[in-house]
Design a protein around this motif. Structure first.
Motif, PDB file in Angstrom:
ATOM      1  N   ASP A  73       0.825  -1.208   0.000  1.00  0.00           N
ATOM      2  CA  ASP A  73       0.000   0.000   0.000  1.00  0.00           C
ATOM      3  C   ASP A  73       0.862   1.263   0.000  1.00  0.00           C
ATOM      4  O   ASP A  73       0.468   2.296  -0.555  1.00  0.00           O
ATOM      5  N   LEU A  74       2.037   1.189   0.611  1.00  0.00           N
ATOM      6  CA  LEU A  74       2.975   2.316   0.570  1.00  0.00           C
ATOM      7  C   LEU A  74       3.453   2.547  -0.860  1.00  0.00           C
ATOM      8  O   LEU A  74       3.561   3.686  -1.316  1.00  0.00           O
ATOM      9  N   ARG A  75       3.735   1.454  -1.568  1.00  0.00           N
ATOM     10  CA  ARG A  75       4.152   1.544  -2.971  1.00  0.00           C
ATOM     11  C   ARG A  75       3.064   2.176  -3.827  1.00  0.00           C
ATOM     12  O   ARG A  75       3.323   3.046  -4.653  1.00  0.00           O
ATOM     13  N   LYS A  76       1.830   1.733  -3.626  1.00  0.00           N
ATOM     14  CA  LYS A  76       0.719   2.273  -4.419  1.00  0.00           C
ATOM     15  C   LYS A  76       0.553   3.771  -4.174  1.00  0.00           C
ATOM     16  O   LYS A  76       0.259   4.535  -5.108  1.00  0.00           O
ATOM     17  N   ALA A  77       0.735   4.189  -2.933  1.00  0.00           N
ATOM     18  CA  ALA A  77       0.612   5.615  -2.624  1.00  0.00           C
ATOM     19  C   ALA A  77       1.711   6.417  -3.313  1.00  0.00           C
ATOM     20  O   ALA A  77       1.461   7.495  -3.865  1.00  0.00           O
ATOM     21  N   LEU A  78       2.940   5.903  -3.287  1.00  0.00           N
ATOM     22  CA  LEU A  78       4.044   6.587  -3.963  1.00  0.00           C
ATOM     23  C   LEU A  78       3.788   6.683  -5.456  1.00  0.00           C
ATOM     24  O   LEU A  78       4.035   7.723  -6.079  1.00  0.00           O
ATOM     25  N   ALA A  79       3.297   5.602  -6.052  1.00  0.00           N
ATOM     26  CA  ALA A  79       3.005   5.619  -7.487  1.00  0.00           C
ATOM     27  C   ALA A  79       1.926   6.649  -7.810  1.00  0.00           C
ATOM     28  O   ALA A  79       1.989   7.347  -8.830  1.00  0.00           O
ATOM     29  N   ALA A  80       0.932   6.772  -6.939  1.00  0.00           N
ATOM     30  CA  ALA A  80      -0.146   7.731  -7.170  1.00  0.00           C
ATOM     31  C   ALA A  80       0.340   9.168  -7.097  1.00  0.00           C
ATOM     32  O   ALA A  80      -0.259  10.066  -7.701  1.00  0.00           O
ATOM     33  N   TRP A  87       8.794  11.431 -16.720  1.00  0.00           N
ATOM     34  CA  TRP A  87       9.514  10.877 -15.575  1.00  0.00           C
ATOM     35  C   TRP A  87       8.530  10.205 -14.604  1.00  0.00           C
ATOM     36  O   TRP A  87       8.721   9.070 -14.182  1.00  0.00           O
ATOM     37  N   GLY A  88       7.471  10.931 -14.277  1.00  0.00           N
ATOM     38  CA  GLY A  88       6.502  10.393 -13.331  1.00  0.00           C
ATOM     39  C   GLY A  88       5.790   9.160 -13.850  1.00  0.00           C
ATOM     40  O   GLY A  88       5.638   8.165 -13.137  1.00  0.00           O
ATOM     41  N   ARG A  89       5.351   9.217 -15.101  1.00  0.00           N
ATOM     42  CA  ARG A  89       4.649   8.065 -15.673  1.00  0.00           C
ATOM     43  C   ARG A  89       5.561   6.839 -15.747  1.00  0.00           C
ATOM     44  O   ARG A  89       5.136   5.714 -15.459  1.00  0.00           O
ATOM     45  N   THR A  90       6.825   7.073 -16.123  1.00  0.00           N
ATOM     46  CA  THR A  90       7.760   5.948 -16.239  1.00  0.00           C
ATOM     47  C   THR A  90       7.999   5.294 -14.896  1.00  0.00           C
ATOM     48  O   THR A  90       7.915   4.060 -14.762  1.00  0.00           O
ATOM     49  N   TRP A  91       8.278   6.095 -13.877  1.00  0.00           N
ATOM     50  CA  TRP A  91       8.571   5.524 -12.572  1.00  0.00           C
ATOM     51  C   TRP A  91       7.337   4.888 -11.934  1.00  0.00           C
ATOM     52  O   TRP A  91       7.438   3.878 -11.237  1.00  0.00           O
ATOM     53  N   ALA A  92       6.164   5.459 -12.174  1.00  0.00           N
ATOM     54  CA  ALA A  92       4.938   4.841 -11.661  1.00  0.00           C
ATOM     55  C   ALA A  92       4.769   3.446 -12.245  1.00  0.00           C
ATOM     56  O   ALA A  92       4.400   2.495 -11.537  1.00  0.00           O
ATOM     57  N   GLN A  93       5.052   3.301 -13.539  1.00  0.00           N
ATOM     58  CA  GLN A  93       4.944   1.986 -14.174  1.00  0.00           C
ATOM     59  C   GLN A  93       5.997   1.025 -13.647  1.00  0.00           C
ATOM     60  O   GLN A  93       5.726  -0.165 -13.441  1.00  0.00           O
ATOM     61  N   LEU A 122      18.922   1.466   5.319  1.00  0.00           N
ATOM     62  CA  LEU A 122      18.889   2.666   6.153  1.00  0.00           C
ATOM     63  C   LEU A 122      18.436   2.389   7.579  1.00  0.00           C
ATOM     64  O   LEU A 122      18.732   3.180   8.486  1.00  0.00           O
ATOM     65  N   GLY A 123      17.680   1.312   7.782  1.00  0.00           N
ATOM     66  CA  GLY A 123      17.162   1.024   9.116  1.00  0.00           C
ATOM     67  C   GLY A 123      16.175   2.056   9.602  1.00  0.00           C
ATOM     68  O   GLY A 123      15.981   2.224  10.812  1.00  0.00           O
ATOM     69  N   ASP A 124      15.512   2.749   8.679  1.00  0.00           N
ATOM     70  CA  ASP A 124      14.597   3.832   9.048  1.00  0.00           C
ATOM     71  C   ASP A 124      13.459   3.846   8.024  1.00  0.00           C
ATOM     72  O   ASP A 124      13.676   4.163   6.853  1.00  0.00           O
ATOM     73  N   HIS A 125      12.239   3.517   8.475  1.00  0.00           N
ATOM     74  CA  HIS A 125      11.117   3.442   7.552  1.00  0.00           C
ATOM     75  C   HIS A 125      10.846   4.767   6.850  1.00  0.00           C
ATOM     76  O   HIS A 125      10.640   4.815   5.631  1.00  0.00           O
ATOM     77  N   VAL A 126      10.843   5.847   7.619  1.00  0.00           N
ATOM     78  CA  VAL A 126      10.467   7.142   7.065  1.00  0.00           C
ATOM     79  C   VAL A 126      11.538   7.652   6.108  1.00  0.00           C
ATOM     80  O   VAL A 126      11.232   8.123   5.005  1.00  0.00           O
ATOM     81  N   ALA A 127      12.806   7.563   6.505  1.00  0.00           N
ATOM     82  CA  ALA A 127      13.895   8.033   5.643  1.00  0.00           C
ATOM     83  C   ALA A 127      13.909   7.273   4.328  1.00  0.00           C
ATOM     84  O   ALA A 127      14.139   7.852   3.256  1.00  0.00           O
ATOM     85  N   ALA A 128      13.661   5.967   4.383  1.00  0.00           N
ATOM     86  CA  ALA A 128      13.667   5.161   3.166  1.00  0.00           C
ATOM     87  C   ALA A 128      12.530   5.566   2.233  1.00  0.00           C
ATOM     88  O   ALA A 128      12.724   5.709   1.019  1.00  0.00           O
ATOM     89  N   LEU A 129      11.333   5.763   2.773  1.00  0.00           N
ATOM     90  CA  LEU A 129      10.204   6.164   1.942  1.00  0.00           C
ATOM     91  C   LEU A 129      10.413   7.557   1.360  1.00  0.00           C
ATOM     92  O   LEU A 129      10.034   7.829   0.208  1.00  0.00           O
ATOM     93  N   LYS A 134      11.791  10.843  -3.473  1.00  0.00           N
ATOM     94  CA  LYS A 134      12.683  11.731  -4.232  1.00  0.00           C
ATOM     95  C   LYS A 134      13.041  11.109  -5.572  1.00  0.00           C
ATOM     96  O   LYS A 134      13.087  11.785  -6.605  1.00  0.00           O
ATOM     97  N   LEU A 135      13.332   9.819  -5.561  1.00  0.00           N
ATOM     98  CA  LEU A 135      13.681   9.121  -6.801  1.00  0.00           C
ATOM     99  C   LEU A 135      12.540   9.201  -7.810  1.00  0.00           C
ATOM    100  O   LEU A 135      12.758   9.426  -9.001  1.00  0.00           O
ATOM    101  N   LEU A 136      11.318   9.046  -7.323  1.00  0.00           N
ATOM    102  CA  LEU A 136      10.152   9.045  -8.205  1.00  0.00           C
ATOM    103  C   LEU A 136       9.680  10.447  -8.577  1.00  0.00           C
ATOM    104  O   LEU A 136       8.856  10.608  -9.475  1.00  0.00           O
ATOM    105  N   GLY A 137      10.195  11.466  -7.871  1.00  0.00           N
ATOM    106  CA  GLY A 137       9.677  12.809  -8.071  1.00  0.00           C
ATOM    107  C   GLY A 137       8.258  12.934  -7.558  1.00  0.00           C
ATOM    108  O   GLY A 137       7.424  13.641  -8.136  1.00  0.00           O
ATOM    109  N   ALA A 138       7.966  12.238  -6.448  1.00  0.00           N
ATOM    110  CA  ALA A 138       6.605  12.208  -5.907  1.00  0.00           C
ATOM    111  C   ALA A 138       6.164  13.596  -5.458  1.00  0.00           C
ATOM    112  O   ALA A 138       6.930  14.341  -4.859  1.00  0.00           O
TER     113      ALA A 138
END
Length: 339
Positions: A73-80, A87-93, A122-129, A134-138
């Motif tokens: 569900d975290l992944r789906k939110a990032l994709a949305a 860039w956004g469409r490519t990374w969402a796919q 990273l050992g950190d949920h928030v930092a990793a997300l 940033k990578l996805l340009g969310a």
């Protein structure tokens, strides 16, 4: 609101610029994705708080094998939250892509593996997300509602079709979502999970909080069962919107009217009030009954709008839902520095 008006407004609302609301959206799965896809069109200050009780599919496998939060569900939110540019469409796919074949990777989503890899690094949920964002340009931030994996349990009447009046306990989000019986109440194990502090801070600092749409018992109500998060929702000065589904969900809410959705939510969080209940105008057979229940149970008004996809499919149209949220934010008062 015309499409041209909405496009013009989007160009004016850029991240970090004054004049836009701080919005927090709570939920999970495709319902939250629909809300985020709409909300990113009208604000650049957007945070998603996502349920972490999923135990099916790729998420369930990674959760069992690696003892991590379910990342789906975290992944789906990032994709949305990815933009509409190339860039956004490519990374969402890419993050939504699932491996095929017959090997160990079959069924795993690329984004799930990426998120879990960064958690381990990273050992950190928030930092990793945040890094994935940033990578996805969310166009916004994604946070888990709790930092510990949760089990959803439900009291279900008639889970065994041969015993329609019997109450039984059903365990696991995937099982609850598909039960043939009638869900009476849900709870989390552990019963008092810690909320992610950044999620609590986001709710307390918001101008608007949007809850739903989504699977009512497995994606929406679980947020209200995290004590610190519920307390923040009750204490925040933000205005709150409850966004209803387009139709009852097979299994979880078969036969539920819009009013029944409100009754169930109020049963789980009787002290939580909402300013606005948003529903699709064609999904409410008894508008006056819904207005009455919204006022009595939640203390809020009802806004009916055309938010369903025009092709008749059971999904929200991003442009129409964005227009509905934008209208609600403007009509029901502004608070905070963006006034």
């Amino acid at each position: 609101m015309t499409g041209r008006t909405l496009r013009l407004r989007r160009r004016k609302l850029v991240p970090g610029r004054k004049g836009q609301p701080k919005v927090v959206a709570l939920g999970g799965g495709m319902g939250l994705s629909a809300s985020l896809t709409a909300l990113r069109r009208i604000t650049g200050d957007l945070t998603a708080v996502v349920t972490v009780a999923d135990d099916g599919g790729s998420s369930g496998r990674l959760r069992d094998e690696l003892d991590v939060l379910p990342p789906g569900d975290l992944r789906k939110a990032l994709a949305a939250l990815c933009g509409d540019d190339q860039w956004g469409r490519t990374w969402a796919q890419v993050v939504q892509h699932r491996f095929t074949g017959e090997g160990d990777l079959k069924g795993h989503a690329v984004g799930n593996l990426l998120i879990v890899a960064l958690w381990e690094q990273l050992g950190d949920h928030v930092a990793a997300l945040d890094l994935v964002g940033k990578l996805l340009g969310a166009h916004g931030r994604v946070l888990p509602m709790s930092a510990v994996p949760l089990e959803l349990q439900a009291e279900v009447r008639g889970h065994d079709p041969d015993r329609p009046d019997e109450l039984s306990t059903v365990r696991g989000q995937a099982t609850v979502a598909l039960t043939p019986g009638e869900v009476q109440r849900v709870r989390l194990v552990p019963s008092d999970p810690p909320a992610v502090p950044e999620a609590v801070s986001a709710v307390l600092d918001a101008d608007w909080v949007v809850v739903g749409p989504g699977s009512w018992f497995s994606s929406v109500i679980p947020h209200l069962l995290v004590p610190e998060l519920l307390q923040a929702l009750c204490e925040t000065k933000a205005r709150k919107v409850l966004s209803l589904n387009l139709a009852p969900q097979p299994g979880e809410t078969d036969g539920f009217s819009p009013q029944r959705h409100l009754e169930v939510l109020a049963r789980h969080a009787p002290k939580l009030a909402f300013d606005v209940v948003l529903a699709d105008q064609d999904a409410v057979p008894d508008a006056e009954g819904l207005r009455r229940e919204a006022a009595e149970l939640l203390g809020g008004a009802v806004e009916l709008a055309a938010v369903a996809a025009p092709d008749g499919s059971p999904r929200h149209d991003p442009e129409l839902l964005a227009a509905a949220y934008d209208r609600i934010f403007r009509m029901h008062g502004r608070i905070g520095p963006w006034r």
